[in-house]
Scaffold this active site. Structure first.
Site, PDB file in Angstrom:
ATOM      1  N   THR A 116      -2.753  -5.689   0.562  1.00 59.75           N
ATOM      2  CA  THR A 116      -3.788  -4.706   0.072  1.00 59.75           C
ATOM      3  C   THR A 116      -4.060  -3.497   0.935  1.00 59.75           C
ATOM      4  O   THR A 116      -3.815  -3.333   2.082  1.00 59.75           O
ATOM      5  CB  THR A 116      -5.134  -5.509  -0.168  1.00 59.75           C
ATOM      6  OG1 THR A 116      -5.711  -4.574  -0.975  1.00 59.75           O
ATOM      7  CG2 THR A 116      -5.684  -6.038   0.961  1.00 59.75           C
ATOM      8  N   ALA A 117      -4.458  -2.517   0.293  1.00 58.00           N
ATOM      9  CA  ALA A 117      -4.746  -1.100   1.072  1.00 58.00           C
ATOM     10  C   ALA A 117      -5.566  -1.508   2.193  1.00 58.00           C
ATOM     11  O   ALA A 117      -5.334  -0.819   3.316  1.00 58.00           O
ATOM     12  CB  ALA A 117      -5.284  -0.173  -0.025  1.00 58.00           C
ATOM     13  N   GLY A 146       0.134  -1.563  -6.944  1.00 57.78           N
ATOM     14  CA  GLY A 146      -0.119  -1.242  -5.843  1.00 57.78           C
ATOM     15  C   GLY A 146      -0.983  -2.216  -5.191  1.00 57.78           C
ATOM     16  O   GLY A 146      -1.431  -3.108  -5.432  1.00 57.78           O
ATOM     17  N   GLY A 147      -0.578  -2.478  -3.631  1.00 61.95           N
ATOM     18  CA  GLY A 147      -1.649  -3.531  -2.980  1.00 61.95           C
ATOM     19  C   GLY A 147      -1.248  -4.893  -3.388  1.00 61.95           C
ATOM     20  O   GLY A 147      -0.114  -5.181  -3.611  1.00 61.95           O
ATOM     21  N   ASP A 148      -2.239  -5.429  -3.684  1.00 59.33           N
ATOM     22  CA  ASP A 148      -2.198  -6.988  -4.017  1.00 59.33           C
ATOM     23  C   ASP A 148      -2.728  -6.939  -5.607  1.00 59.33           C
ATOM     24  O   ASP A 148      -3.694  -6.236  -5.915  1.00 59.33           O
ATOM     25  CB  ASP A 148      -3.326  -7.907  -3.130  1.00 59.33           C
ATOM     26  CG  ASP A 148      -3.383  -9.098  -3.559  1.00 59.33           C
ATOM     27  OD1 ASP A 148      -2.460  -9.900  -3.115  1.00 59.33           O
ATOM     28  OD2 ASP A 148      -4.030  -9.680  -4.436  1.00 59.33           O
ATOM     29  N   ASP A 203       2.479   1.116 -12.005  1.00 58.19           N
ATOM     30  CA  ASP A 203       1.456   2.128 -12.005  1.00 58.19           C
ATOM     31  C   ASP A 203       1.606   3.151 -10.809  1.00 58.19           C
ATOM     32  O   ASP A 203       2.564   3.078 -10.081  1.00 58.19           O
ATOM     33  CB  ASP A 203       0.182   1.543 -12.346  1.00 58.19           C
ATOM     34  CG  ASP A 203      -0.250   0.545 -11.380  1.00 58.19           C
ATOM     35  OD1 ASP A 203      -0.958  -0.365 -11.602  1.00 58.19           O
ATOM     36  OD2 ASP A 203       0.226   0.585 -10.222  1.00 58.19           O
ATOM     37  N   MET A 246     -11.578   3.213  -3.975  1.00 55.47           N
ATOM     38  CA  MET A 246     -12.349   3.975  -5.129  1.00 55.47           C
ATOM     39  C   MET A 246     -13.285   4.562  -4.880  1.00 55.47           C
ATOM     40  O   MET A 246     -14.065   4.913  -5.551  1.00 55.47           O
ATOM     41  CB  MET A 246     -12.063   3.419  -6.577  1.00 55.47           C
ATOM     42  CG  MET A 246     -10.912   2.760  -6.994  1.00 55.47           C
ATOM     43  SD  MET A 246     -10.863   1.629  -8.227  1.00 55.47           S
ATOM     44  CE  MET A 246     -11.548   0.073  -7.460  1.00 55.47           C
ATOM     45  N   PRO A 303       0.708  -1.263  -0.148  1.00 53.68           N
ATOM     46  CA  PRO A 303      -0.088  -0.237  -0.189  1.00 53.68           C
ATOM     47  C   PRO A 303       1.006   1.142   0.220  1.00 53.68           C
ATOM     48  O   PRO A 303       0.484   2.358  -0.137  1.00 53.68           O
ATOM     49  CB  PRO A 303      -0.768  -0.187   1.237  1.00 53.68           C
ATOM     50  CG  PRO A 303       0.011  -0.692   2.166  1.00 53.68           C
ATOM     51  CD  PRO A 303       0.877  -1.985   1.363  1.00 53.68           C
ATOM     52  N   LYS A 356      -2.256   6.035 -14.121  1.00 53.29           N
ATOM     53  CA  LYS A 356      -3.123   6.896 -14.668  1.00 53.29           C
ATOM     54  C   LYS A 356      -2.670   8.211 -14.375  1.00 53.29           C
ATOM     55  O   LYS A 356      -1.857   8.494 -13.528  1.00 53.29           O
ATOM     56  CB  LYS A 356      -4.445   6.683 -13.552  1.00 53.29           C
ATOM     57  CG  LYS A 356      -5.326   5.472 -14.065  1.00 53.29           C
ATOM     58  CD  LYS A 356      -6.457   5.742 -13.281  1.00 53.29           C
ATOM     59  CE  LYS A 356      -7.077   4.349 -13.130  1.00 53.29           C
ATOM     60  NZ  LYS A 356      -8.264   4.301 -12.239  1.00 53.29           N
ATOM     61  N   ILE A 362      -6.548  -7.774  -6.025  1.00 53.64           N
ATOM     62  CA  ILE A 362      -7.641  -6.942  -5.380  1.00 53.64           C
ATOM     63  C   ILE A 362      -7.702  -5.813  -6.017  1.00 53.64           C
ATOM     64  O   ILE A 362      -6.938  -4.798  -5.907  1.00 53.64           O
ATOM     65  CB  ILE A 362      -7.282  -6.834  -3.834  1.00 53.64           C
ATOM     66  CG1 ILE A 362      -7.316  -8.292  -3.336  1.00 53.64           C
ATOM     67  CG2 ILE A 362      -8.472  -6.021  -3.286  1.00 53.64           C
ATOM     68  CD1 ILE A 362      -7.210  -8.414  -1.745  1.00 53.64           C
TER      69      ILE A 362
HETATM   70  N1  SAH Z   1      -4.620  -3.526  -5.639  1.00 55.50           N
HETATM   71  C1  SAH Z   1      -4.746  -2.452  -4.955  1.00 55.50           C
HETATM   72  C2  SAH Z   1      -6.179  -1.605  -5.210  1.00 55.50           C
HETATM   73  C3  SAH Z   1      -6.109  -0.691  -6.450  1.00 55.50           C
HETATM   74  S1  SAH Z   1      -7.633   0.110  -6.675  1.00 55.50           S
HETATM   75  C4  SAH Z   1      -4.798  -3.158  -3.576  1.00 55.50           C
HETATM   76  O1  SAH Z   1      -4.807  -4.267  -3.074  1.00 55.50           O
HETATM   77  O2  SAH Z   1      -4.597  -2.107  -2.493  1.00 55.50           O
HETATM   78  C5  SAH Z   1      -6.941   1.658  -6.324  1.00 55.50           C
HETATM   79  C6  SAH Z   1      -7.615   2.046  -4.904  1.00 55.50           C
HETATM   80  O3  SAH Z   1      -6.933   1.603  -3.808  1.00 55.50           O
HETATM   81  C7  SAH Z   1      -7.334   3.453  -4.676  1.00 55.50           C
HETATM   82  O4  SAH Z   1      -8.425   4.357  -5.204  1.00 55.50           O
HETATM   83  C8  SAH Z   1      -7.685   3.611  -3.204  1.00 55.50           C
HETATM   84  O5  SAH Z   1      -9.173   3.495  -2.830  1.00 55.50           O
HETATM   85  C9  SAH Z   1      -7.191   2.295  -2.815  1.00 55.50           C
HETATM   86  N2  SAH Z   1      -5.583   2.542  -2.343  1.00 55.50           N
HETATM   87  C10 SAH Z   1      -4.550   2.196  -2.639  1.00 55.50           C
HETATM   88  N3  SAH Z   1      -3.562   2.390  -2.024  1.00 55.50           N
HETATM   89  C11 SAH Z   1      -3.849   2.921  -0.941  1.00 55.50           C
HETATM   90  C12 SAH Z   1      -3.406   3.764   0.111  1.00 55.50           C
HETATM   91  N4  SAH Z   1      -2.001   3.770   0.280  1.00 55.50           N
HETATM   92  N5  SAH Z   1      -4.306   4.607   0.888  1.00 55.50           N
HETATM   93  C13 SAH Z   1      -5.421   4.389   0.684  1.00 55.50           C
HETATM   94  N6  SAH Z   1      -6.122   3.895  -0.176  1.00 55.50           N
HETATM   95  C14 SAH Z   1      -5.439   3.323  -1.186  1.00 55.50           C
END
Ligand code: SAH
Length: 257
Positions: A123-124, A93-95, A40, A175, A17, A62, A98
């Site tokens: 994941t976030a 980002g994150g997973d 990204d 989102m 995250p 984006k 997800i």
């Molecule tokens: N694959 C990512 C999510 C991608 S969708 C995951 O697993 O986390 C992108 C959305 O994830 C953003 O619009 C926001 O809602 C959330 N997000 C990702 N990183 C974040 C962070 N550090 N803090 C808060 N929201 C986050």
């Protein structure tokens, strides 16, 4: 006959995250061995720095609400790079599975016969939970946790409001910042208690993380007053009340506003 190079491999890697310490050991190892990193906009520079200096870096994220590259072109790019024999890290980002469109990329790779592997990331929702002190399924408050997209303009997103509005569960909405007023209206209209605790967490796990807490009724106004911008998560449910007790300012992790 010209010999074609051995096919490379694509690793769909979760970059976590934001806090680079939340990378997995496997992600670090794969980044260090990458020929090319396709990344990204939710990937931290410190995460990207694990790739060797000579590795090619391709940004496909984006900008200003638009994809720098349409998803189909990202899919094709991964196929082409692998066909050149490269070890490709597709860093997300994150997973990756997800809300990361990793599934679509994996489908393309399978269809093209390219070897691939998915590498999970934090994941976030998990990052935000830990760094704000909101245990998503604390059993005094929630028996289930939904990970929901709040991208309501997406035609494929037809949220099941009656189910989401039920008590005894936690909603984590990705989102969802832009649609927060609508989300708040819908949940209350479908029976969620108006005083249900709710939080908005921006840039979770990063040094400039921001947390706003309130209720499902007043969170939209509070978020607007604070001028919060994406990326942010919404967390809705009684577990949010634990934030005041468990937030990391009371311990040692992270920071908050
Ligand atoms: N694959 C990512 C999510 C991608 S969708 C995951 O697993 O986390 C992108 C959305 O994830 C953003 O619009 C926001 O809602 C959330 N997000 C990702 N990183 C974040 C962070 N550090 N803090 C808060 N929201 C986050």
């Amino acid at each position: 006959m010209p010999s074609s190079p051995l096919p490379g491999k694509v690793f769909l890697v979760g970059g976590g995250p934001g806090d680079p310490d939340l990378l997995t050991v496997k992600a670090v190892r794969l980044l260090a061995a990458a020929d090319v990193v396709v990344y990204d906009n939710l990937v931290s520079p410190a995460v990207l720095a694990h790739a060797p200096p000579q590795a090619q870096r391709i940004y496909v994220g984006k900008k200003a609400g638009k994809h720098a590259l349409p998803q189909e072109e990202i899919n094709q790019l991964l196929v082409e790079l692998a066909r050149e024999g490269k070890q490709v890290v597709r860093l997300k980002g994150g997973d990756p599975y997800i809300f990361g469109r990793g599934g679509e990329e994996a489908e393309t790779l399978v269809a093209a016969g390219i070897p691939f592997e998915a590498v999970p990331g934090v994941t976030a929702a998990a990052g935000a939970a830990a760094y704000t002190g909101i245990p998503l399924t604390h059993r005094d408050h929630a028996q289930s946790c939904f990970l929901v997209t709040g991208h309501l303009k997406d035609e494929s997103c037809n949220l099941d409001w009656p189910t989401l509005a039920r008590a005894g569960q936690t909603l984590v909405i990705y989102m969802g910042l832009t649609s927060l007023p609508e989300i708040s209206r819908q949940l209350i209209a479908h029976g969620m208690a108006a005083d249900t605790p709710a939080a908005c967490v921006r840039r979770a796990t990063l040094p400039d993380q921001q947390v706003i807490t309130g209720t499902i009724t007043d969170l939209p106004a509070q978020v607007q007053a604070a001028g919060l911008k994406p990326p942010a998560l919404l967390i809705i449910g009684r577990v949010v009340s634990l934030h005041t007790v468990l937030h990391p300012a009371a311990g040692t992790l992270g920071q908050e506003s």
